[in-house]
Design a protein around this motif. Structure first.
Motif, PDB file in Angstrom:
ATOM      1  N   PHE A 202      45.229  34.440  36.911  1.00 39.02           N
ATOM      2  CA  PHE A 202      45.093  32.574  36.926  1.00 39.02           C
ATOM      3  C   PHE A 202      43.518  32.201  37.212  1.00 39.02           C
ATOM      4  O   PHE A 202      42.994  32.126  38.183  1.00 39.02           O
ATOM      5  CB  PHE A 202      45.973  31.516  37.406  1.00 39.02           C
ATOM      6  N   PRO A 203      42.867  32.649  36.214  1.00 40.34           N
ATOM      7  CA  PRO A 203      40.912  32.298  36.411  1.00 40.34           C
ATOM      8  C   PRO A 203      40.768  31.027  36.015  1.00 40.34           C
ATOM      9  O   PRO A 203      39.986  30.286  35.667  1.00 40.34           O
ATOM     10  CB  PRO A 203      40.236  33.298  35.068  1.00 40.34           C
ATOM     11  N   GLU A 204      40.695  30.121  37.712  1.00 39.68           N
ATOM     12  CA  GLU A 204      39.826  28.861  37.531  1.00 39.68           C
ATOM     13  C   GLU A 204      38.526  29.026  37.756  1.00 39.68           C
ATOM     14  O   GLU A 204      38.357  30.194  38.263  1.00 39.68           O
ATOM     15  CB  GLU A 204      40.951  28.876  39.014  1.00 39.68           C
ATOM     16  N   GLU A 205      38.062  27.649  37.770  1.00 36.44           N
ATOM     17  CA  GLU A 205      36.567  28.300  37.302  1.00 36.44           C
ATOM     18  C   GLU A 205      36.104  27.995  38.897  1.00 36.44           C
ATOM     19  O   GLU A 205      34.826  28.931  39.266  1.00 36.44           O
ATOM     20  CB  GLU A 205      36.153  26.494  37.166  1.00 36.44           C
ATOM     21  N   SER A 206      36.819  27.548  39.690  1.00 34.77           N
ATOM     22  CA  SER A 206      36.100  27.150  41.051  1.00 34.77           C
ATOM     23  C   SER A 206      36.588  29.135  42.197  1.00 34.77           C
ATOM     24  O   SER A 206      36.313  29.346  43.030  1.00 34.77           O
ATOM     25  CB  SER A 206      36.902  26.557  42.176  1.00 34.77           C
ATOM     26  N   SER A 207      37.224  29.937  41.286  1.00 31.42           N
ATOM     27  CA  SER A 207      37.480  30.228  41.847  1.00 31.42           C
ATOM     28  C   SER A 207      38.241  32.265  41.191  1.00 31.42           C
ATOM     29  O   SER A 207      38.296  31.865  39.911  1.00 31.42           O
ATOM     30  CB  SER A 207      38.921  31.483  43.254  1.00 31.42           C
ATOM     31  N   SER A 208      37.508  33.250  41.772  1.00 30.83           N
ATOM     32  CA  SER A 208      38.850  34.224  40.422  1.00 30.83           C
ATOM     33  C   SER A 208      39.506  35.503  41.792  1.00 30.83           C
ATOM     34  O   SER A 208      39.142  35.465  42.962  1.00 30.83           O
ATOM     35  CB  SER A 208      37.375  34.891  40.081  1.00 30.83           C
ATOM     36  N   SER A 209      40.482  36.333  41.476  1.00 33.50           N
ATOM     37  CA  SER A 209      40.843  37.471  41.949  1.00 33.50           C
ATOM     38  C   SER A 209      40.206  38.784  41.818  1.00 33.50           C
ATOM     39  O   SER A 209      39.510  38.459  40.315  1.00 33.50           O
ATOM     40  CB  SER A 209      41.766  36.999  41.598  1.00 33.50           C
TER      41      SER A 209
END
Length: 202
Positions: free
Chosen positions: A112-119
């Motif tokens: 899930f590519p949230e704006e505040s984080s990435s994996s």
């Protein structure tokens, strides 16, 4: 991906892995126990880049802006005519005190590519959708204890799971390029590990 690009990703992993025990002896924090393991991703990468500066055959640029603007790529490595953009993450499941970091799994495998984080998984998609020319790669700095409780999360299993997850979630494949191991580190909970690199095939 050409054989030269794959070889470069392998060499980056091997050179960084050889440097980890050297850097491990010099990194000290006021709050954490000695060793490289507890430090944040950026500090670890900077220290490894500096340590390998005289010995490596490849060059590297950190925090390079994506050609389509906005975000920055952790590493862009080059040798001869070959250039590969690489996104990196820590694969570190224990805190400095040995407790499990509940966010560590998500930093690698969440889709899930949230704006505040990435994996690392969403970084794979970001790289292949970017305007960088040619192929791209991923890198993980993996740490574990000597007698790791969660043996399912070994370097080999982390490497294979990420490759499988990329294939499951996105319409392209990835290959494990290298698992370059290191050990003998001084921290009681980040005692050994590996530098893992993957090659992306969009």
């Amino acid at each position: 991906m050409s054989e030269e690009e794959l070889a470069l990703l392998r060499q980056v992993a091997e050179d960084f892995a050889a440097a980890v025990p050297v850097v491990d002896k010099s990194l000290v924090h006021d709050r954490w126990q000695p060793g490289i393991g507890p430090f944040e991703e950026e500090t670890q990468l900077d220290a490894l880049i500096e340590e390998t500066q005289e010995s490596r055959s490849w060059s590297v640029e950190s925090e390079k802006t994506y050609p389509n603007g906005g975000q920055r790529c952790d590493l862009v490595v080059s040798e001869d005519e070959v250039t590969v953009p690489v996104e990196a993450k820590l694969a570190r499941f224990h805190y400095d005190n040995g407790n499990i970091d509940p966010q560590s799994y998500a930093r690698l495998f969440t889709p899930f590519p949230e704006e505040s984080s990435s994996s690392l998984l969403t970084d794979a998609k970001k790289l292949t959708k970017s305007s960088f020319e040619g192929t791209s790669g991923l890198l993980a700095l993996y740490y574990e204890q000597e007698n790791e409780t969660y043996q399912q999360m070994s370097a080999e299993n982390v490497a294979e799971k990420l490759a499988q997850d990329v294939g499951f979630w996105y319409d392209f494949d990835t290959e494990v390029a290298e698992i370059a191991e290191f050990d003998g580190l001084c921290h009681p909970h980040h005692q050994r590990g590996a530098v893992i690199t993957w090659a992306l095939f969009p």
